[in-house]
Design a protein around this motif. Structure first.
Motif, PDB file in Angstrom:
ATOM      1  N   LEU A  33       0.858  -1.183   0.000  1.00  0.00           N
ATOM      2  CA  LEU A  33       0.000   0.000   0.000  1.00  0.00           C
ATOM      3  C   LEU A  33       0.892   1.230   0.000  1.00  0.00           C
ATOM      4  O   LEU A  33       1.593   1.505   0.977  1.00  0.00           O
ATOM      5  CB  LEU A  33      -0.906   0.001   1.233  1.00  0.00           C
ATOM      6  CG  LEU A  33      -1.833   1.210   1.402  1.00  0.00           C
ATOM      7  CD1 LEU A  33      -2.892   1.233   0.309  1.00  0.00           C
ATOM      8  CD2 LEU A  33      -2.489   1.198   2.774  1.00  0.00           C
ATOM      9  N   ALA A  34       0.862   1.959  -1.096  1.00  0.00           N
ATOM     10  CA  ALA A  34       1.691   3.156  -1.226  1.00  0.00           C
ATOM     11  C   ALA A  34       0.864   4.411  -0.962  1.00  0.00           C
ATOM     12  O   ALA A  34      -0.343   4.436  -1.205  1.00  0.00           O
ATOM     13  CB  ALA A  34       2.305   3.228  -2.629  1.00  0.00           C
ATOM     14  N   ASP A  35       1.520   5.441  -0.482  1.00  0.00           N
ATOM     15  CA  ASP A  35       0.833   6.710  -0.228  1.00  0.00           C
ATOM     16  C   ASP A  35       0.558   7.467  -1.513  1.00  0.00           C
ATOM     17  O   ASP A  35      -0.416   8.219  -1.605  1.00  0.00           O
ATOM     18  CB  ASP A  35       1.666   7.587   0.714  1.00  0.00           C
ATOM     19  CG  ASP A  35       1.716   7.026   2.134  1.00  0.00           C
ATOM     20  OD1 ASP A  35       0.744   6.348   2.526  1.00  0.00           O
ATOM     21  OD2 ASP A  35       2.719   7.256   2.824  1.00  0.00           O
ATOM     22  N   ASP A  36       1.433   7.307  -2.506  1.00  0.00           N
ATOM     23  CA  ASP A  36       1.248   7.998  -3.778  1.00  0.00           C
ATOM     24  C   ASP A  36       1.947   7.198  -4.874  1.00  0.00           C
ATOM     25  O   ASP A  36       2.626   6.196  -4.604  1.00  0.00           O
ATOM     26  CB  ASP A  36       1.787   9.439  -3.722  1.00  0.00           C
ATOM     27  CG  ASP A  36       3.230   9.516  -3.230  1.00  0.00           C
ATOM     28  OD1 ASP A  36       4.064   8.704  -3.691  1.00  0.00           O
ATOM     29  OD2 ASP A  36       3.534  10.374  -2.378  1.00  0.00           O
ATOM     30  N   ALA A  37       1.780   7.662  -6.114  1.00  0.00           N
ATOM     31  CA  ALA A  37       2.346   6.934  -7.257  1.00  0.00           C
ATOM     32  C   ALA A  37       3.865   6.876  -7.195  1.00  0.00           C
ATOM     33  O   ALA A  37       4.479   5.873  -7.575  1.00  0.00           O
ATOM     34  CB  ALA A  37       1.889   7.577  -8.562  1.00  0.00           C
ATOM     35  N   GLY A  38       4.478   7.954  -6.712  1.00  0.00           N
ATOM     36  CA  GLY A  38       5.937   7.972  -6.614  1.00  0.00           C
ATOM     37  C   GLY A  38       6.461   6.893  -5.683  1.00  0.00           C
ATOM     38  O   GLY A  38       7.438   6.200  -5.998  1.00  0.00           O
ATOM     39  N   GLU A  39       5.815   6.725  -4.523  1.00  0.00           N
ATOM     40  CA  GLU A  39       6.233   5.682  -3.590  1.00  0.00           C
ATOM     41  C   GLU A  39       5.981   4.302  -4.176  1.00  0.00           C
ATOM     42  O   GLU A  39       6.782   3.376  -3.984  1.00  0.00           O
ATOM     43  CB  GLU A  39       5.491   5.823  -2.264  1.00  0.00           C
ATOM     44  CG  GLU A  39       5.959   4.825  -1.215  1.00  0.00           C
ATOM     45  CD  GLU A  39       4.999   4.684  -0.043  1.00  0.00           C
ATOM     46  OE1 GLU A  39       4.963   3.589   0.554  1.00  0.00           O
ATOM     47  OE2 GLU A  39       4.283   5.659   0.268  1.00  0.00           O
ATOM     48  N   ALA A  40       4.881   4.142  -4.904  1.00  0.00           N
ATOM     49  CA  ALA A  40       4.573   2.858  -5.536  1.00  0.00           C
ATOM     50  C   ALA A  40       5.665   2.474  -6.529  1.00  0.00           C
ATOM     51  O   ALA A  40       6.110   1.317  -6.575  1.00  0.00           O
ATOM     52  CB  ALA A  40       3.218   2.930  -6.231  1.00  0.00           C
ATOM     53  N   ILE A  41       6.099   3.427  -7.318  1.00  0.00           N
ATOM     54  CA  ILE A  41       7.155   3.165  -8.304  1.00  0.00           C
ATOM     55  C   ILE A  41       8.459   2.792  -7.609  1.00  0.00           C
ATOM     56  O   ILE A  41       9.167   1.868  -8.033  1.00  0.00           O
ATOM     57  CB  ILE A  41       7.330   4.393  -9.219  1.00  0.00           C
ATOM     58  CG1 ILE A  41       6.128   4.499 -10.175  1.00  0.00           C
ATOM     59  CG2 ILE A  41       8.633   4.302 -10.013  1.00  0.00           C
ATOM     60  CD1 ILE A  41       6.108   5.771 -11.001  1.00  0.00           C
ATOM     61  N   GLU A  42       8.792   3.475  -6.518  1.00  0.00           N
ATOM     62  CA  GLU A  42      10.028   3.165  -5.796  1.00  0.00           C
ATOM     63  C   GLU A  42       9.969   1.764  -5.202  1.00  0.00           C
ATOM     64  O   GLU A  42      10.980   1.048  -5.186  1.00  0.00           O
ATOM     65  CB  GLU A  42      10.279   4.202  -4.701  1.00  0.00           C
ATOM     66  CG  GLU A  42      10.721   5.557  -5.233  1.00  0.00           C
ATOM     67  CD  GLU A  42      11.958   5.455  -6.120  1.00  0.00           C
ATOM     68  OE1 GLU A  42      12.939   4.791  -5.698  1.00  0.00           O
ATOM     69  OE2 GLU A  42      11.933   6.010  -7.238  1.00  0.00           O
ATOM     70  N   TYR A  43       8.788   1.359  -4.721  1.00  0.00           N
ATOM     71  CA  TYR A  43       8.656   0.002  -4.185  1.00  0.00           C
ATOM     72  C   TYR A  43       8.892  -1.029  -5.288  1.00  0.00           C
ATOM     73  O   TYR A  43       9.584  -2.029  -5.073  1.00  0.00           O
ATOM     74  CB  TYR A  43       7.271  -0.192  -3.572  1.00  0.00           C
ATOM     75  CG  TYR A  43       7.080  -1.554  -2.933  1.00  0.00           C
ATOM     76  CD1 TYR A  43       7.449  -1.782  -1.611  1.00  0.00           C
ATOM     77  CD2 TYR A  43       6.540  -2.622  -3.645  1.00  0.00           C
ATOM     78  CE1 TYR A  43       7.284  -3.039  -1.018  1.00  0.00           C
ATOM     79  CE2 TYR A  43       6.368  -3.875  -3.067  1.00  0.00           C
ATOM     80  CZ  TYR A  43       6.742  -4.072  -1.759  1.00  0.00           C
ATOM     81  OH  TYR A  43       6.585  -5.310  -1.180  1.00  0.00           O
ATOM     82  N   VAL A  44       8.345  -0.793  -6.459  1.00  0.00           N
ATOM     83  CA  VAL A  44       8.538  -1.715  -7.577  1.00  0.00           C
ATOM     84  C   VAL A  44      10.022  -1.819  -7.936  1.00  0.00           C
ATOM     85  O   VAL A  44      10.541  -2.922  -8.168  1.00  0.00           O
ATOM     86  CB  VAL A  44       7.710  -1.268  -8.797  1.00  0.00           C
ATOM     87  CG1 VAL A  44       8.109  -2.055 -10.043  1.00  0.00           C
ATOM     88  CG2 VAL A  44       6.224  -1.434  -8.523  1.00  0.00           C
ATOM     89  N   LYS A  45      10.707  -0.692  -7.963  1.00  0.00           N
ATOM     90  CA  LYS A  45      12.134  -0.712  -8.291  1.00  0.00           C
ATOM     91  C   LYS A  45      12.924  -1.512  -7.253  1.00  0.00           C
ATOM     92  O   LYS A  45      13.820  -2.297  -7.599  1.00  0.00           O
ATOM     93  CB  LYS A  45      12.670   0.719  -8.391  1.00  0.00           C
ATOM     94  CG  LYS A  45      12.160   1.488  -9.600  1.00  0.00           C
ATOM     95  CD  LYS A  45      12.760   2.894  -9.638  1.00  0.00           C
ATOM     96  CE  LYS A  45      12.322   3.649 -10.888  1.00  0.00           C
ATOM     97  NZ  LYS A  45      12.915   5.003 -10.961  1.00  0.00           N
ATOM     98  N   THR A  46      12.600  -1.324  -5.980  1.00  0.00           N
ATOM     99  CA  THR A  46      13.287  -2.072  -4.924  1.00  0.00           C
ATOM    100  C   THR A  46      12.972  -3.557  -5.030  1.00  0.00           C
ATOM    101  O   THR A  46      13.845  -4.416  -4.868  1.00  0.00           O
ATOM    102  CB  THR A  46      12.890  -1.540  -3.543  1.00  0.00           C
ATOM    103  OG1 THR A  46      13.118  -0.130  -3.478  1.00  0.00           O
ATOM    104  CG2 THR A  46      13.693  -2.218  -2.446  1.00  0.00           C
ATOM    105  N   LEU A  47      11.719  -3.873  -5.305  1.00  0.00           N
ATOM    106  CA  LEU A  47      11.304  -5.265  -5.470  1.00  0.00           C
ATOM    107  C   LEU A  47      12.103  -5.931  -6.587  1.00  0.00           C
ATOM    108  O   LEU A  47      12.593  -7.068  -6.436  1.00  0.00           O
ATOM    109  CB  LEU A  47       9.811  -5.312  -5.772  1.00  0.00           C
ATOM    110  CG  LEU A  47       9.128  -6.670  -5.868  1.00  0.00           C
ATOM    111  CD1 LEU A  47       9.285  -7.454  -4.575  1.00  0.00           C
ATOM    112  CD2 LEU A  47       7.656  -6.487  -6.208  1.00  0.00           C
TER     113      LEU A  47
END
Length: 466
Positions: free
Chosen positions: A213-227
């Motif tokens: 669960l991301a707070d915004d699209a930017g955080e979601a993208i960073e999670y995907v990159k880390t994953l």
């Protein structure tokens, strides 16, 4: 009447979303001009092909394929051009052996709308999603599939993220639902809202359909990159590693493990402290952190080599295994096994969660899924029992008899009524280790197991008890 989705702002174009995900200047679009002809939409001339963008590029220098669906204010159904572009991205990823990332936003149209949405889910447009689903099934376990839901996915559009390996959603922005809220109310009389039924928080806490669960699209993208940094490009490759030989003397944080388990057997403690003390720099990337919190799943590294983590969490339900926890762990273990990540299991489980509802819903079958996941895995499996493993839960949680390559017990551990030393003498564990030396033993074990070669009997596929 309540609509299935309300969009309070204009979403970025699909091309822009892909560019934000990929390394700057790396995106190459495939079938760029497919569908670029005037639309018959009476609201105005619009090229329908621009609703979906697909292509390839890099994330942190690693090749990936990507597609994005985005319908800013039109709610267009999945037309043939859209299907072709999505399938093109999936085919490219399969041919080149790279991960595929789908950015999903299927617009505002309600699932019951006969002018388009039903057609896009198998009616007048010929079941376009069916071909997408088949490609995803073919790619399962071959290449990592990650879904970023940045808008609404209604009807069949909600199935595509569920077919992938990981789904990331944004709070108050992302929605996934098979049936629109007004249809549910009309048919069953149950009133509900879009957030309650299919919002990002619901799928991260209740349904388990999402992994972050991301707070915004930017955080979601960073999670995907880390994953992606923990996953190989495909099932024939090893996960990306940055080898860094560990100092096998206890580091500053490890002596704390000698006292982390309370003297009182029923007193909880945070298993995160144990897991993080074993991993490089104490870094754990959790998956489904808000769903079934009685078990922890996630990724970390040991000596720079990625590994999957499964751990009972005594802070929630005393670490008991229930239906949600077994499903969460089983799917995670199978993902690790598909993509060559060793699995580290930390055990402190008093038993299965008792209850009539659990039995009626088939907890026995769901526990069998977890058993199956461990038993079929051919990657290195290392298990550490920190306090208790009672009854059948000992067998289920990555026991030596189930296939663990190495199994250790802390002095505080009890397997059923048997203490750690007696368990070692009976061959249930390989040894009793001092908690502060846990990382030492895991490092040495994983070093030895990197050359492991595991095989399964030839078969078309197993029949996991779904």
């Amino acid at each position: 009447m309540t609509t299935a989705h309300h969009r309070p702002h204009i979403a970025p174009s699909p091309g822009r979303r892909v560019e934000l995900l990929l390394d700057e200047g790396s995106f190459v679009e495939l079938e760029e001009f497919l569908g670029q002809r005037p639309s018959d939409d009476p609201a105005g001339v619009r090229p329908t092909g621009s609703d979906v963008v697909s292509g390839y590029g890099t994330v942190d220098g690693r090749p990936v394929a990507a597609f994005a669906t985005c319908v800013p204010g039109f709610g267009t159904p999945l037309r043939d051009t859209h299907r072709r572009k999505i399938v093109t991205a999936l085919d490219f990823a399969l041919k080149t052996g790279c991960p595929v990332i789908g950015i999903h936003d299927c617009g505002d149209r309600r699932v019951q709308d006969p002018t388009g949405a039903i057609g896009s889910y198998g009616g007048s447009y010929g079941g376009s999603y069916g071909e997408v689903f088949r490609r995803q099934a073919q790619a399962s376990g071959v290449i990592p599939q990650i879904s970023l839901v940045l808008g609404a996915c209604v009807g069949s559009a909600a199935h595509s993220p569920a077919l992938g390996d990981f789904t990331v959603m944004v709070d108050q922005t992302s929605h996934m639902l098979t049936t629109a809220t007004d249809v549910i109310e009309a048919v069953t009389g149950e009133g509900t809202g879009i957030e309650e039924l299919g919002g990002a928080r619901t799928h991260n806490t209740v349904s388990g359909n999402a992994h972050h669960l991301a707070d915004d699209a930017g955080e979601a993208i960073e999670y995907v990159k880390t994953l992606l940094s923990y996953l190989p490009s495909n099932n024939h490759e090893q996960p990306p590693a940055a080898p860094d030989e560990a100092d096998l003397d206890p580091c500053d944080g490890e002596p704390l493990l000698d006292t982390v388990v309370p003297e009182t057997a029923h007193q909880p403690y945070d298993m995160h402290e144990v897991v993080e003390a074993v991993l490089d720099d104490g870094e754990l990337l959790e998956t489904q952190a808000l769903f079934a919190p009685n078990i922890i799943t996630g990724f970390g590294s040991v000596e720079g080599h990625p590994a999957g983590i499964v751990a009972n969490q005594p802070l929630h339900l005393a670490g008991c295994l229930d239906i949600d926890a077994t499903e969460k762990a089983a799917r995670f273990i199978r993902t690790c096994d598909a993509f060559n990540l060793p699995v580290l299991t930390f055990v402190d489980v008093p038993g299965f969660l008792p209850g009539i509802d659990q039995e009626y819903r088939g907890i026995g079958r769901h526990c069998a899924q977890l058993i199956y996941a461990y038993a079929e895995a051919t990657v290195p499996l290392v298990t550490v029992i920190t306090r208790q493993a009672h009854g059948g839960t000992y067998d289920v949680m990555g026991s030596r008899q189930l296939g663990a390559d190495l199994s250790f017990a802390w002095p505080t551990a009890r397997i059923g009524t048997t203490g750690a030393r007696d368990a070692a003498e009976r061959g249930w564990v390989d040894g009793v280790i001092r908690p502060s030396r846990t990382r030492h033993h895991i490092v040495r074990g994983l070093r030895a197991l990197r050359s492991k070669r595991g095989t399964q009997p030839p078969k078309k596929h197993g029949n996991i008890p779904l």
